[in-house]
Scaffold this motif. Structure first.
Motif, mmCIF file in Angstrom:
data_model
loop_
_atom_site.group_PDB
_atom_site.id
_atom_site.type_symbol
_atom_site.label_atom_id
_atom_site.label_comp_id
_atom_site.label_asym_id
_atom_site.label_seq_id
_atom_site.Cartn_x
_atom_site.Cartn_y
_atom_site.Cartn_z
ATOM 1 N N ASN A 1 0.747 -1.337 0.025
ATOM 2 C CA ASN A 1 0.101 0.011 0.016
ATOM 3 C C ASN A 1 0.967 1.220 0.049
ATOM 4 N N THR A 2 0.304 2.390 -0.454
ATOM 5 C CA THR A 2 1.094 3.624 -0.627
ATOM 6 C C THR A 2 0.314 4.788 0.088
ATOM 7 N N ILE A 3 1.394 5.454 0.442
ATOM 8 C CA ILE A 3 1.114 6.597 1.054
ATOM 9 C C ILE A 3 1.483 7.827 0.170
ATOM 10 N N PHE A 4 0.635 8.718 -0.272
ATOM 11 C CA PHE A 4 0.765 9.530 -1.448
ATOM 12 C C PHE A 4 1.467 11.082 -0.792
ATOM 13 N N GLN A 5 2.153 11.394 -1.605
ATOM 14 C CA GLN A 5 2.645 12.903 -1.389
ATOM 15 C C GLN A 5 1.789 13.710 -0.813
ATOM 16 N N ARG A 6 0.671 14.035 -1.591
ATOM 17 C CA ARG A 6 -0.442 14.851 -1.127
ATOM 18 C C ARG A 6 -1.378 14.086 -0.524
ATOM 19 N N TYR A 7 -1.265 12.847 0.098
ATOM 20 C CA TYR A 7 -2.169 11.879 0.598
ATOM 21 C C TYR A 7 -3.220 11.348 -0.121
ATOM 22 N N ALA A 8 -3.609 12.114 -1.267
ATOM 23 C CA ALA A 8 -4.635 11.469 -2.213
ATOM 24 C C ALA A 8 -5.971 11.027 -1.208
ATOM 25 N N LEU A 9 -6.345 11.657 -0.210
ATOM 26 C CA LEU A 9 -7.291 11.004 0.570
ATOM 27 C C LEU A 9 -8.626 11.053 -0.304
ATOM 28 N N PHE A 10 -9.648 10.464 -0.138
ATOM 29 C CA PHE A 10 -10.964 10.540 -0.926
ATOM 30 C C PHE A 10 -11.946 11.662 -0.555
ATOM 31 N N MET B 1 -14.418 15.658 -14.135
ATOM 32 C CA MET B 1 -13.592 14.627 -14.562
ATOM 33 C C MET B 1 -12.018 14.873 -14.896
ATOM 34 N N ALA B 2 -12.067 16.205 -15.440
ATOM 35 C CA ALA B 2 -10.573 16.846 -15.933
ATOM 36 C C ALA B 2 -10.047 17.203 -14.534
ATOM 37 N N LYS B 3 -10.958 17.812 -13.484
ATOM 38 C CA LYS B 3 -10.270 18.147 -12.342
ATOM 39 C C LYS B 3 -9.634 17.019 -11.380
ATOM 40 N N MET B 4 -10.297 15.755 -11.724
ATOM 41 C CA MET B 4 -10.059 14.746 -10.805
ATOM 42 C C MET B 4 -8.568 14.492 -10.628
ATOM 43 N N ASP B 5 -7.954 14.435 -9.560
ATOM 44 C CA ASP B 5 -6.465 14.296 -9.418
ATOM 45 C C ASP B 5 -6.268 12.648 -9.663
ATOM 46 N N ASN B 6 -5.446 12.557 -10.518
ATOM 47 C CA ASN B 6 -5.065 11.062 -11.090
ATOM 48 C C ASN B 6 -4.535 10.330 -9.721
ATOM 49 N N SER B 7 -3.914 11.055 -8.753
ATOM 50 C CA SER B 7 -3.537 10.172 -7.664
ATOM 51 C C SER B 7 -4.490 9.551 -6.785
ATOM 52 N N LEU B 8 -5.888 10.138 -7.057
ATOM 53 C CA LEU B 8 -7.024 9.493 -6.223
ATOM 54 C C LEU B 8 -7.400 8.164 -6.786
ATOM 55 N N VAL B 9 -7.206 8.111 -8.237
ATOM 56 C CA VAL B 9 -7.444 6.949 -8.963
ATOM 57 C C VAL B 9 -6.289 5.767 -8.498
ATOM 58 N N GLU B 10 -5.099 6.432 -8.586
ATOM 59 C CA GLU B 10 -4.214 5.385 -8.244
ATOM 60 C C GLU B 10 -4.232 4.956 -6.510
ATOM 61 N N ALA B 11 -4.788 5.818 -5.801
ATOM 62 C CA ALA B 11 -4.918 5.523 -4.512
ATOM 63 C C ALA B 11 -5.857 4.423 -4.362
ATOM 64 N N ALA B 12 -7.237 4.321 -5.150
ATOM 65 C CA ALA B 12 -8.067 3.516 -5.104
ATOM 66 C C ALA B 12 -7.501 2.133 -5.829
ATOM 67 N N ARG B 13 -6.999 2.004 -6.589
ATOM 68 C CA ARG B 13 -5.991 1.148 -7.187
ATOM 69 C C ARG B 13 -5.329 0.330 -6.239
ATOM 70 N N ASP B 14 -4.645 1.274 -5.558
ATOM 71 C CA ASP B 14 -3.515 0.721 -4.575
ATOM 72 C C ASP B 14 -4.364 0.071 -3.299
ATOM 73 N N GLN C 1 -4.396 14.906 8.045
ATOM 74 C CA GLN C 1 -4.480 14.329 6.753
ATOM 75 C C GLN C 1 -3.518 13.089 6.740
ATOM 76 N N GLN C 2 -2.327 13.597 7.035
ATOM 77 C CA GLN C 2 -1.345 12.484 7.137
ATOM 78 C C GLN C 2 -1.395 11.293 7.581
ATOM 79 N N ARG C 3 -2.429 11.376 8.887
ATOM 80 C CA ARG C 3 -2.479 10.338 9.861
ATOM 81 C C ARG C 3 -3.649 9.501 9.440
ATOM 82 N N VAL C 4 -4.485 10.193 8.310
ATOM 83 C CA VAL C 4 -5.559 9.351 7.774
ATOM 84 C C VAL C 4 -4.923 8.450 6.713
ATOM 85 N N ALA C 5 -3.784 9.149 5.885
ATOM 86 C CA ALA C 5 -3.329 8.328 4.986
ATOM 87 C C ALA C 5 -2.618 7.305 5.257
ATOM 88 N N ILE C 6 -1.907 7.523 6.352
ATOM 89 C CA ILE C 6 -1.219 6.241 7.071
ATOM 90 C C ILE C 6 -2.182 5.179 7.433
#
Lengths: 385, 273
Positions: A84-93, B161-174, A145-150
């Motif tokens: 699993n990955t913790i992304f640079q900008r967290y990429a929280l949903f 759709m264009a605004k959606m950060d691709n890292s979110l998609v990667e996070a979901a796949r991850d 946010q960092q903690r949530v990502a972790i």
């Protein structure tokens, strides 16, 4: 490393990645041991994030193998890899709250609901976010946010947790706290962390193993102490901490010549009269009276840094950086004393002669007043960067 | 101080909407509740019961058109947002291009194309097939709606759709999502505001259109817009026209309210709040 930890959890074998004609990773091989805290360290564009993305499965190598627990994962997509990955900008949903972000992986894996609730509660406890369960993630501070990502990554019990510069977005003080917390968390979870950073201090203070990268190649792998004390080439010596890197010649075992003086050292195994790079850390130089020293120079700048003074000394045109608690004054004639075991000898490399001279420090005034000098100095800077 | 600045910035719009929105609405209400002599009366409101059918088919046509538009626009917007920037710019240009022409001209063109002696039928005949009747069919009217309002669906969906950060998609796949799960758990909820905007922007003009149905429907299909136009233009019955308009307005408001209930749960990003 003891026997128990010697199994490799992830292995890259002769991996090459190209984007168009740019070679991002150049025939790179790396073995990561189980339960290890490994840091990939290097300047931007060195290939560290690409290496992480390869392991995560977001990227396929042009050639080479990626092996998890002895099995090639070439055809295993990201969502089926036990990392699993913790992304640079967290990429929280943004469409889920704290609880649902953390529960995401388990829900996708169709874990029974009561087990999800139990594990999410545990995780929330572990990362200190009790009471924040129902908060939307956008309403959290960077550290939260960092903690949530972790928590979102760690709850899936991955074998390997990949961290892509996770602390870069935090302010300095919080970053220090999170460094300690991450290290403690890695021990508690008992899993492998692969941590990417360009911050050498972060790498030294957190890691079991540091992998120093540049230009798509591994420059050195070792413990933080080894990397600092025994850098393999001028790049590593310069990137990790401050270094004076001087052109020298190895006369014979344990005797090196630089600045036209022969000095005793502790390195051996070089050819007689082999040209070498000599590394001396600024804190390993003692300022002595010029009469008692082999190497003498003139102080060209003194900066008070709190713990010590940072002094630039001109020796035959080469500018040394010395860190000392003794105060000196610009224009003083001083001697440099170096213990034999503070002298570290490196083989010549492609980086030789490009770094480790502190000339640009004292040229700064000239830069301001002389436009041509400024351009020259910038060129110099680029080489050093 | 900030408050007064804001009030000042708002002033032109406030004046505009007072003159061109509030006052006309008020006039519509007045007309709806008066008779031809200007006396208070429920006659027009009571007469509405004869037009239930027109409201119903209007709703039905615009619903069908909206659903078809959505089915075409959503995958297109998604696929487009995944291409490189240059392709996106060119494709969006092409999407917007028909809107540079007037709606009337576009609809007239389609009348020609779909006509008994139009291009399509000529093509059918050269292929040895019997000519088909397009104009005057429900299909032609719905086609006209879809054709004219498709860009209004693509635009807001593409924007989110264009605004959606691709890292979110990667996070979901991850975190274990396969392609379908990434869509269902992430992309769909995040694109909902765009979908809601798109639906609103297609449904509202479709439900009140009269021109498309008049031209492509050959006057055989009386939508509520046509009915209002007929009362106002041909029969000079402003009171009944106003009453019909009032009901249509209430209908649209209710639809938008229902739509926004959906939007509440899906965050921000749409064009219509």
């Amino acid at each position: 490393m003891d026997e128990r930890n010697s199994s490799n959890v992830v292995e890259l074998r002769n991996v090459t990645v190209k984007f168009d004609d740019d070679i991002i990773l150049d025939n790179l091989s790396l073995a990561i041991k189980d339960k290890e805290f490994v840091t990939l360290l290097g300047p931007s564009g060195c290939g560290k994030t690409t290496t992480l993305r390869l392991i995560a499965g977001f990227l396929e190598p042009n050639s080479g193998e990626i092996i998890f627990d002895g099995v090639d994962v070439k055809n295993v997509p990201a969502h089926k890899r036990n990392v699993n990955t913790i992304f640079q900008r967290y990429a929280l949903f943004p469409n889920y709250n704290v609880h649902d972000n953390i529960a995401f992986g388990l829900k996708v894996a169709k874990v029974p609901k009561d087990e999800i609730e139990r594990r999410v509660a545990e995780m929330i406890e572990l990362v200190n976010l009790k009471g924040f369960e129902k908060r939307p993630v956008q309403k959290l501070s960077g550290g939260q946010q960092q903690r949530v990502a972790i928590a979102r990554a760690a709850i899936n019990n991955p074998k390997v947790l990949l961290l892509d510069e996770p602390l870069a977005a935090l302010d300095a003080k919080l970053r220090k706290d999170m460094q300690n917390e991450l290290k403690a968390m890695q021990r508690r979870l008992g899993i492998t962390f692969v941590f990417v950073t360009h911050d050498q201090e972060e790498a030294l203070s957190m890691s079991d193993t540091v992998v120093v990268m540049d230009g798509g190649k591994i420059q050195q792998i070792g413990s933080p102490v080894d990397i600092y004390n025994e850098p393999k080439n001028a790049f590593v010596a310069d990137f990790i901490g401050e270094s004076n890197i001087i052109d020298g010649v190895m006369i014979k075992d344990r005797l090196v010549k630089f600045h036209n003086r022969k000095l005793e050292c502790v390195d051996e195994g070089f050819e007689p009269f082999e040209p070498v790079d000599v590394v001396i850390r600024p804190e390993d130089v003692d300022i002595v009276h010029p009469d008692n020293a082999l190497i003498c120079g003139t102080v060209t700048s003194v900066t008070f840094k709190g713990v010590h003074y940072e002094i630039i000394i001109d020796v035959d045109g080469f500018k040394w950086m010395v860190q000392t608690t003794d105060e000196s004054f610009v224009g003083d004639r001083v001697g440099l004393y170096i213990e034999p075991d503070a002298i570290h000898i490196m083989k010549k490399s492609e980086y030789s002669g490009t770094m480790g001279d502190y000339s640009y420090f004292s040229d700064e005034m000239e830069e301001i007043s002389n436009p041509d000098a400024a351009i020259d100095a910038e060129d110099e800077d680029e080489k050093i960067d | 101080m900030k408050k007064s600045t804001n009030a000042l910035l708002n002033a032109p719009y406030a004046v505009w909407s007072a003159i061109f929105v509030v006052v006309p609405l008020f006039i519509v209400v007045v007309y709806a509740f008066t008779d031809a002599e200007g006396h208070f009366s429920f006659d027009s409101i009571l007469a509405l019961k004869d037009y239930g059918h027109n409201f119903l088919i209007s709703l039905l046509y615009s619903l069908v058109a909206t659903v078809i538009t959505l089915i075409i626009a959503y995958p297109f917007a998604y696929a487009l947002s995944k291409t490189n920037e240059k392709t996106q710019r060119i494709q969006m240009m092409l999407v917007m291009l028909p809107m540079w022409m007037n709606l009337l001209i576009r609809t007239y063109s389609w009348m020609n194309i779909l006509d008994r002696n139009g291009i399509i039928n000529q093509l059918l005949m050269t292929l040895g097939l019997k000519p088909a009747t397009f104009l005057g069919t429900p299909g032609a009217v719905i086609f006209g709606m879809v054709y004219n309002y498709l860009p209004y669906m693509i635009l807001p969906i593409y924007t989110v759709m264009a605004k959606m950060d691709n890292s979110l998609v990667e996070a979901a796949r991850d975190l274990g999502c396969n392609g379908f799960n990434v869509w269902r758990r992430l992309i769909l909820p995040l694109s909902m505001p765009g979908v809601i905007s798109g639906i609103t922007m297609v449904f509202v003009p479709s439900v009140s259109t009269f021109y498309i149905s008049q031209k492509l429907g050959n006057g055989k299909i009386m939508l509520i817009g046509d009915t209002i136009e007929r009362q106002m233009q041909t029969l000079n019955n402003y009171n009944l026209g106003a009453a019909l308009s009032l009901v249509l307005m209430v209908l649209i408001l209710v639809s938008m309210f229902i739509m926004n209930r959906f939007a509440d749960n899906s965050g921000e990003g749409g064009l219509v709040a």
